[in-house]
Motif scaffolding. Structure first.
Motif, PDB file in Angstrom:
ATOM      1  N   MET A 139      16.338  14.443  69.133  1.00 31.85           N
ATOM      2  CA  MET A 139      15.523  15.739  68.113  1.00 31.85           C
ATOM      3  C   MET A 139      16.907  15.400  66.776  1.00 31.85           C
ATOM      4  O   MET A 139      18.364  14.828  67.458  1.00 31.85           O
ATOM      5  N   ALA A 140      16.635  15.292  65.245  1.00 33.37           N
ATOM      6  CA  ALA A 140      17.685  14.016  64.788  1.00 33.37           C
ATOM      7  C   ALA A 140      19.290  15.737  64.702  1.00 33.37           C
ATOM      8  O   ALA A 140      19.014  16.745  65.007  1.00 33.37           O
ATOM      9  N   ASP A 182      14.751  24.970  73.936  1.00 35.73           N
ATOM     10  CA  ASP A 182      15.110  23.505  73.579  1.00 35.73           C
ATOM     11  C   ASP A 182      14.026  23.525  72.761  1.00 35.73           C
ATOM     12  O   ASP A 182      14.606  23.085  71.766  1.00 35.73           O
ATOM     13  N   GLU A 183      12.543  23.786  73.226  1.00 32.62           N
ATOM     14  CA  GLU A 183      11.663  23.740  71.976  1.00 32.62           C
ATOM     15  C   GLU A 183      11.695  24.928  71.591  1.00 32.62           C
ATOM     16  O   GLU A 183      11.138  24.344  69.694  1.00 32.62           O
ATOM     17  N   LYS A 220       9.791  25.127  61.164  1.00 39.03           N
ATOM     18  CA  LYS A 220       8.784  26.095  61.375  1.00 39.03           C
ATOM     19  C   LYS A 220       9.347  26.646  59.883  1.00 39.03           C
ATOM     20  O   LYS A 220       8.933  27.219  58.504  1.00 39.03           O
ATOM     21  N   TYR A 221      10.374  27.271  60.368  1.00 42.72           N
ATOM     22  CA  TYR A 221      11.565  28.187  59.884  1.00 42.72           C
ATOM     23  C   TYR A 221      12.583  27.788  58.672  1.00 42.72           C
ATOM     24  O   TYR A 221      12.824  28.770  58.239  1.00 42.72           O
ATOM     25  N   PRO A 230      23.863  23.316  68.555  1.00 42.44           N
ATOM     26  CA  PRO A 230      25.173  22.950  70.152  1.00 42.44           C
ATOM     27  C   PRO A 230      23.435  21.473  70.766  1.00 42.44           C
ATOM     28  O   PRO A 230      23.689  21.082  71.715  1.00 42.44           O
ATOM     29  N   ASN A 231      22.873  21.104  69.817  1.00 46.29           N
ATOM     30  CA  ASN A 231      21.834  19.623  70.600  1.00 46.29           C
ATOM     31  C   ASN A 231      22.724  18.544  70.706  1.00 46.29           C
ATOM     32  O   ASN A 231      22.743  17.477  71.243  1.00 46.29           O
TER      33      ASN A 231
END
Length: 131
Positions: free
Chosen positions: A1-2, A103-104, A112-113, A127-128
């Motif tokens: 994930m970026a 995570d997903e 999406k939002y 946090p990632n």
């Protein structure tokens, strides 16, 4: 994930807070303490973010999604647009939950939002990302 970087932090972004305590035996940090930490970090970082709603689950494990009524209400409110928010603020990522599926969920919320989960213990950084 970026890597996610908050937008212009000086803008008054709409946020919600999610506070959770597993139980008296498992976690001594009460939701009130978590809320105080979020307040302190917002103030220390001069962030003018506007809390539209706080959601709170007490004595609920972070491993289960179905057993957290306010967590599910928060997701429904955000997805429907009833409560506008750019960010979900938590004390630590563990308060959001301890389930690999989260995570997903965080990725889907952002894609999406346009909603990101930010942690007070990381000064509201993604946090990632690895420090």
């Amino acid at each position: 994930m970026a890597q996610y970087r908050p937008d212009d932090r000086s803008k008054p972004w709409d946020v919600v807070r999610y506070l959770r305590m597993s139980g008296d035996q498992q976690n001594k940090r009460s939701p009130d303490q978590q809320n105080d930490v979020i307040d302190e970090r917002l103030q220390r970082n001069n962030l003018p973010w506007i809390t539209n709603q706080s959601y709170r689950d007490e004595a609920k494990t972070g491993r289960m999604l179905r057993n957290r009524p306010d967590f599910n209400r928060m997701l429904a409110d955000l997805k429907s647009g009833i409560v506008p928010a750019r960010y979900i603020l938590v004390d630590t990522i563990e308060r959001f939950g301890r389930n690999e599926d989260l995570d997903e969920l965080r990725r889907r919320l952002f894609r999406k939002y346009g909603i990101s989960v930010l942690c007070a213990d990381q000064d509201f950084a993604d946090p990632n990302t690895q420090n």
